[in-house]
Scaffold this motif. Structure first.
Motif, PDB file in Angstrom:
ATOM      1  N   ASP A   9      -3.016   4.399  -3.243  1.00 14.16           N
ATOM      2  CA  ASP A   9      -3.720   3.826  -2.694  1.00 14.16           C
ATOM      3  C   ASP A   9      -4.619   4.558  -1.544  1.00 14.16           C
ATOM      4  O   ASP A   9      -5.874   4.590  -1.479  1.00 14.16           O
ATOM      5  CB  ASP A   9      -3.526   2.510  -2.049  1.00 14.16           C
ATOM      6  CG  ASP A   9      -2.839   1.432  -2.890  1.00 14.16           C
ATOM      7  OD1 ASP A   9      -3.511   1.090  -3.926  1.00 14.16           O
ATOM      8  OD2 ASP A   9      -1.537   1.444  -2.891  1.00 14.16           O
ATOM      9  N   THR A  10      -4.016   5.412  -0.781  1.00 13.36           N
ATOM     10  CA  THR A  10      -4.303   6.342   0.257  1.00 13.36           C
ATOM     11  C   THR A  10      -5.340   7.297  -0.350  1.00 13.36           C
ATOM     12  O   THR A  10      -6.375   7.754   0.016  1.00 13.36           O
ATOM     13  CB  THR A  10      -3.134   6.798   0.987  1.00 13.36           C
ATOM     14  OG1 THR A  10      -2.568   5.806   1.632  1.00 13.36           O
ATOM     15  CG2 THR A  10      -3.878   7.969   1.953  1.00 13.36           C
TER      16      THR A  10
ATOM     17  N   GLU B 253      -8.592   6.080  -1.294  1.00 12.09           N
ATOM     18  CA  GLU B 253      -9.458   5.934  -0.128  1.00 12.09           C
ATOM     19  C   GLU B 253      -9.918   7.086   0.225  1.00 12.09           C
ATOM     20  O   GLU B 253     -11.350   7.485   0.758  1.00 12.09           O
ATOM     21  CB  GLU B 253      -8.738   5.245   0.827  1.00 12.09           C
ATOM     22  CG  GLU B 253      -8.478   3.773   0.696  1.00 12.09           C
ATOM     23  CD  GLU B 253      -7.377   3.287   1.782  1.00 12.09           C
ATOM     24  OE1 GLU B 253      -7.285   3.896   2.641  1.00 12.09           O
ATOM     25  OE2 GLU B 253      -7.137   2.044   1.537  1.00 12.09           O
ATOM     26  N   GLU B 254      -9.225   8.155   0.455  1.00 17.41           N
ATOM     27  CA  GLU B 254      -9.570   9.550   0.860  1.00 17.41           C
ATOM     28  C   GLU B 254     -10.351  10.214   0.012  1.00 17.41           C
ATOM     29  O   GLU B 254     -11.536  10.712   0.553  1.00 17.41           O
ATOM     30  CB  GLU B 254      -8.274  10.462   1.130  1.00 17.41           C
ATOM     31  CG  GLU B 254      -7.405   9.885   2.298  1.00 17.41           C
ATOM     32  CD  GLU B 254      -7.977   9.788   3.609  1.00 17.41           C
ATOM     33  OE1 GLU B 254      -8.807  10.777   3.801  1.00 17.41           O
ATOM     34  OE2 GLU B 254      -7.893   8.678   4.178  1.00 17.41           O
TER      35      GLU B 254
ATOM     36  N   LEU C 244     -16.278   1.283  -5.615  1.00 11.24           N
ATOM     37  CA  LEU C 244     -15.337   0.934  -6.015  1.00 11.24           C
ATOM     38  C   LEU C 244     -14.980  -0.268  -6.642  1.00 11.24           C
ATOM     39  O   LEU C 244     -15.644  -1.343  -6.268  1.00 11.24           O
ATOM     40  CB  LEU C 244     -14.225   1.009  -4.788  1.00 11.24           C
ATOM     41  CG  LEU C 244     -12.998   0.683  -4.808  1.00 11.24           C
ATOM     42  CD1 LEU C 244     -12.132   1.460  -5.796  1.00 11.24           C
ATOM     43  CD2 LEU C 244     -12.203   0.599  -3.481  1.00 11.24           C
TER      44      LEU C 244
ATOM     45  N   LYS D  20     -13.836   8.579   0.424  1.00 16.73           N
ATOM     46  CA  LYS D  20     -14.432   9.108   1.732  1.00 16.73           C
ATOM     47  C   LYS D  20     -15.002  10.553   1.542  1.00 16.73           C
ATOM     48  O   LYS D  20     -16.192  10.869   1.892  1.00 16.73           O
ATOM     49  CB  LYS D  20     -13.614   9.181   2.712  1.00 16.73           C
ATOM     50  CG  LYS D  20     -13.111   7.771   3.342  1.00 16.73           C
ATOM     51  CD  LYS D  20     -12.118   7.680   4.514  1.00 16.73           C
ATOM     52  CE  LYS D  20     -11.451   6.523   4.954  1.00 16.73           C
ATOM     53  NZ  LYS D  20     -10.553   6.576   5.647  1.00 16.73           N
TER      54      LYS D  20
ATOM     55  N   LYS E 160       0.631  -1.286  -0.069  1.00 15.76           N
ATOM     56  CA  LYS E 160      -0.119   0.056   0.120  1.00 15.76           C
ATOM     57  C   LYS E 160       0.845   1.165  -0.017  1.00 15.76           C
ATOM     58  O   LYS E 160       1.866   1.429   0.813  1.00 15.76           O
ATOM     59  CB  LYS E 160      -0.877  -0.067   1.214  1.00 15.76           C
ATOM     60  CG  LYS E 160      -1.787   1.346   1.217  1.00 15.76           C
ATOM     61  CD  LYS E 160      -2.745   1.214   2.383  1.00 15.76           C
ATOM     62  CE  LYS E 160      -3.727   2.288   2.395  1.00 15.76           C
ATOM     63  NZ  LYS E 160      -4.615   2.336   3.625  1.00 15.76           N
TER      64      LYS E 160
END
Length: 385
Positions: A17-18, A21-22, A36, A25, A13
């Motif tokens: 990838d972060t 995700e963010e 996703l 959100k 990761k």
């Protein structure tokens, strides 16, 4: 709005990838419906590599999700390599507009980073076909894998695959100019700049200590050796957080030089605490970073950054305002900037800290990023109607 996000997760990761995700959100918090579609490179890796030009399984899976979810727009992040460009064709055949965030330089060079063997590798920007990259085996030190990746990229360039995308999102103006001047010949209307953001801004801390901070992977391209050799010639304290191939080297330096402190791997809140307490963040990277999240987090903490003058760092940092630039790889120049900062008055430092916080508020707030992202989605949706 219904948004389908497509991403191929990395084995380990990382920042991309972060970001995925963010962003999901963030969109959910704005009341949008998001799904996703996640691919990965586990399983029969050889088969997925062979299907790199067109993965029929990924094509069918994408079509099935599009038929079921019926999104208004699709946002692609990483396709390499399990998803493959077949995803482009699945979306296009469904008559749904889509955008693609380019987190790296994969379309310009098989390396993906424009970095090889400890230095920048820009040969692929000048060659119609990246023969030098192939000879050097810039992808995983493999000439065969580099060749296969180069063939796939060139094939899709030749048949117009990359022009199917309604808009490409890049993280900096530097990346936009690099792409506009490349062999892909995209027009400027196809490329839009949208930076990353931080959803966890730290509270400002008026009580600062006199140590410098580095947070990141302990690798050559991150400039870790430059950092170590620079601070071994100084009395100022540097705290280093992270993990990677140069971990043992960092530990050895910390044993020899008491001003070099190794913190190991820190949790998110621990990183933010260090950012609030340090005098400045050092970022000596020697490759063309996409958009380092740690710099955004530093600005959210009101922490100035001393960084290499190249790529994203040149865009993000205004030297003499919210930090300093130094010549990439130049230990003496980094040393000079560290000394200049340390010897500055508290009044001067306070001004830099206010400017760092203002930079975050102006460019990297989640709400601002959501507005930009939704504006991009609406522009491609309107264009397709």
């Amino acid at each position: 709005m219904k948004i389908l996000v497509v991403h191929c997760a990395y084995k380990y990761k990382g920042g991309e990838d972060t970001v995925v995700e963010e962003e999901i959100k963030l969109l959910l918090s704005q009341g949008h419906e998001v799904e996703l579609l996640l691919f990965n490179n586990s399983g029969n890796e050889l088969l997925k590599v062979l299907q790199l030009p067109f993965n029929i399984t990924s094509y069918k899976r994408t079509k099935e999700v599009l038929k079921r979810f019926r999104p208004d727009v699709v946002h692609i992040h990483n396709l390499h390599f399990a998803a493959s460009p077949s995803v482009f064709y699945a979306i296009k055949s469904s008559n749904i507009p889509f955008v693609n965030t380019l987190h790296n330089y994969r379309l310009l060079c098989p390396s993906g980073t424009l970095f090889d063997n400890g230095q920048l590798f820009l040969d692929s920007l000048k060659q119609p076909f990246p023969w030098n990259a192939i000879r050097k085996g810039v992808y995983k030190n493999s000439k065969m894998l580099t060749l296969w990746l180069a063939i796939s990229i060139k094939l899709h360039q030749s048949i117009g695959t990359w022009n199917l995308c309604n808009k490409y999102i890049v993280l900096t103006n530097y990346a936009k100019q690099l792409l506009l001047n490349s062999k892909f010949k995209l027009n400027k209307d196809q490329i839009v700049v949208k930076p990353n953001f931080s959803t966890t801004p730290a509270s400002k801390n008026s009580l600062r200590n006199n140590y410098f901070l580095f947070v990141g992977r302990l690798t050559i391209e991150k400039g870790v050796r430059i950092l170590l050799h620079t601070f071994s010639q100084l009395d100022y304290e540097i705290r280093i957080a992270g993990d990677g191939p140069l971990k043992d080297e960092v530990i050895n330096f910390s044993k020899r030089f008491p001003n070099i402190k190794f913190l190991g791997i820190l949790e998110k809140q621990e990183v933010l605490n260090e950012l609030q307490s340090c005098t400045a963040l050092t970022f000596p990277s020697i490759w063309l970073e996409g958009m380092p999240l740690i710099i955004i987090e530093a600005f959210s903490s009101g922490t100035p950054v001393i960084a290499s003058k190249m790529g994203a760092m040149e865009d993000m940092i205004t030297s003499g305002i919210n930090g300093f630039h130094f010549k990439p790889g130049d230990q003496e120049d980094l040393k000079s900037k560290v000394i200049d900062w340390f010897q500055s008055s508290e009044h001067v430092k306070s001004g830099f800290r206010r400017n760092a916080q203002k930079t975050y508020n102006d460019y990297f707030l989640p709400k601002n990023n959501a507005d930009q992202l939704l504006g991009i989605y609406k522009s491609v949706m309107n264009h397709s109607n």
